[in-house]
Motif scaffolding. Structure first.
Motif, PDB file in Angstrom:
ATOM      1  N   HIS A  11      33.527  35.681  39.862  1.00 14.77           N
ATOM      2  CA  HIS A  11      34.127  36.651  40.784  1.00 14.77           C
ATOM      3  C   HIS A  11      33.405  36.650  42.121  1.00 14.77           C
ATOM      4  O   HIS A  11      32.197  36.429  42.196  1.00 14.77           O
ATOM      5  CB  HIS A  11      34.049  38.070  40.210  1.00 14.77           C
ATOM      6  N   ASP A  38      38.231  44.037  47.692  1.00 19.69           N
ATOM      7  CA  ASP A  38      38.951  42.898  47.130  1.00 19.69           C
ATOM      8  C   ASP A  38      38.045  42.158  46.164  1.00 19.69           C
ATOM      9  O   ASP A  38      36.825  42.061  46.384  1.00 19.69           O
ATOM     10  CB  ASP A  38      39.390  41.953  48.251  1.00 19.69           C
ATOM     11  N   VAL A  40      38.038  38.415  43.998  1.00 17.12           N
ATOM     12  CA  VAL A  40      38.688  37.109  43.850  1.00 17.12           C
ATOM     13  C   VAL A  40      38.011  36.358  42.707  1.00 17.12           C
ATOM     14  O   VAL A  40      36.783  36.351  42.598  1.00 17.12           O
ATOM     15  CB  VAL A  40      38.596  36.295  45.165  1.00 17.12           C
ATOM     16  N   GLU A  41      38.837  35.756  41.869  1.00 18.41           N
ATOM     17  CA  GLU A  41      38.326  34.924  40.780  1.00 18.41           C
ATOM     18  C   GLU A  41      39.021  33.578  40.828  1.00 18.41           C
ATOM     19  O   GLU A  41      40.259  33.509  40.747  1.00 18.41           O
ATOM     20  CB  GLU A  41      38.577  35.588  39.427  1.00 18.41           C
ATOM     21  N   ASP A  42      38.238  32.529  40.982  1.00 20.66           N
ATOM     22  CA  ASP A  42      38.776  31.162  41.028  1.00 20.66           C
ATOM     23  C   ASP A  42      39.919  31.037  42.029  1.00 20.66           C
ATOM     24  O   ASP A  42      40.956  30.429  41.742  1.00 20.66           O
ATOM     25  CB  ASP A  42      39.233  30.712  39.636  1.00 20.66           C
ATOM     26  N   GLY A  43      39.782  31.653  43.189  1.00 24.95           N
ATOM     27  CA  GLY A  43      40.781  31.557  44.245  1.00 24.95           C
ATOM     28  C   GLY A  43      41.950  32.511  44.119  1.00 24.95           C
ATOM     29  O   GLY A  43      42.823  32.545  44.973  1.00 24.95           O
ATOM     30  N   ARG A  44      41.989  33.305  43.059  1.00 24.46           N
ATOM     31  CA  ARG A  44      43.085  34.262  42.849  1.00 24.46           C
ATOM     32  C   ARG A  44      42.594  35.677  43.108  1.00 24.46           C
ATOM     33  O   ARG A  44      41.573  36.104  42.578  1.00 24.46           O
ATOM     34  CB  ARG A  44      43.614  34.166  41.415  1.00 24.46           C
ATOM     35  N   HIS A  45      43.328  36.399  43.938  1.00 24.10           N
ATOM     36  CA  HIS A  45      43.013  37.800  44.210  1.00 24.10           C
ATOM     37  C   HIS A  45      43.438  38.639  43.021  1.00 24.10           C
ATOM     38  O   HIS A  45      44.611  38.636  42.637  1.00 24.10           O
ATOM     39  CB  HIS A  45      43.736  38.286  45.474  1.00 24.10           C
ATOM     40  N   LEU A  46      42.492  39.342  42.422  1.00 20.65           N
ATOM     41  CA  LEU A  46      42.823  40.234  41.319  1.00 20.65           C
ATOM     42  C   LEU A  46      43.527  41.467  41.872  1.00 20.65           C
ATOM     43  O   LEU A  46      43.224  41.920  42.982  1.00 20.65           O
ATOM     44  CB  LEU A  46      41.562  40.672  40.583  1.00 20.65           C
ATOM     45  N   SER A  47      44.448  41.994  41.117  1.00 22.17           N
ATOM     46  CA  SER A  47      45.120  43.226  41.524  1.00 22.17           C
ATOM     47  C   SER A  47      44.149  44.390  41.351  1.00 22.17           C
ATOM     48  O   SER A  47      43.170  44.310  40.587  1.00 22.17           O
ATOM     49  CB  SER A  47      46.380  43.464  40.687  1.00 22.17           C
ATOM     50  N   GLU A  50      43.613  45.343  37.883  1.00 19.65           N
ATOM     51  CA  GLU A  50      42.751  44.423  37.133  1.00 19.65           C
ATOM     52  C   GLU A  50      41.274  44.690  37.413  1.00 19.65           C
ATOM     53  O   GLU A  50      40.456  44.698  36.497  1.00 19.65           O
ATOM     54  CB  GLU A  50      43.063  42.974  37.503  1.00 19.65           C
ATOM     55  N   TYR A  51      40.926  44.868  38.693  1.00 17.87           N
ATOM     56  CA  TYR A  51      39.497  44.978  39.003  1.00 17.87           C
ATOM     57  C   TYR A  51      38.930  46.393  38.929  1.00 17.87           C
ATOM     58  O   TYR A  51      37.724  46.568  38.742  1.00 17.87           O
ATOM     59  CB  TYR A  51      39.141  44.306  40.326  1.00 17.87           C
TER      60      TYR A  51
END
Length: 85
Positions: A11, A38, A40-47, A50-51
């Motif tokens: 993250h 914000d 981000v995990e592996d280039g994907r923004h978590l909602s 989710e976070y």
């Protein structure tokens, strides 16, 4: 933050330090803290959904979204600016 990143090493946390500057109308206890906006995990923004529980588990400060919008028009965004107080 360190404990969170040790538990979630993929993250990346994005945030800002809130320090006194031009805006002075925050409550005194809000200053000098890091607020995450914000994740981000592996280039994907978590909602946010989710976070939020992950950050809560580590008692980290974050900014709660004012509103969730999908594909807004320019007029919709301008109207939201008027509500931002």
């Amino acid at each position: 933050v360190l404990a969170y990143l040790q538990e979630h090493p993929t993250h990346r946390l994005f945030g800002e330090w809130l320090i006194p500057h031009t805006l002075k109308d925050y409550v005194d206890t809000a200053w000098r803290k890091f607020y995450i906006f914000d994740v981000v995990e592996d280039g994907r923004h978590l909602s946010y959904d989710e976070y939020k529980p992950l950050l809560d588990e580590f008692d980290l400060d974050y900014i709660v979204p004012m509103k969730e919008i999908v594909n807004p028009t320019q007029e919709t965004l301008y109207a939201l600016l008027e509500q931002n107080d």
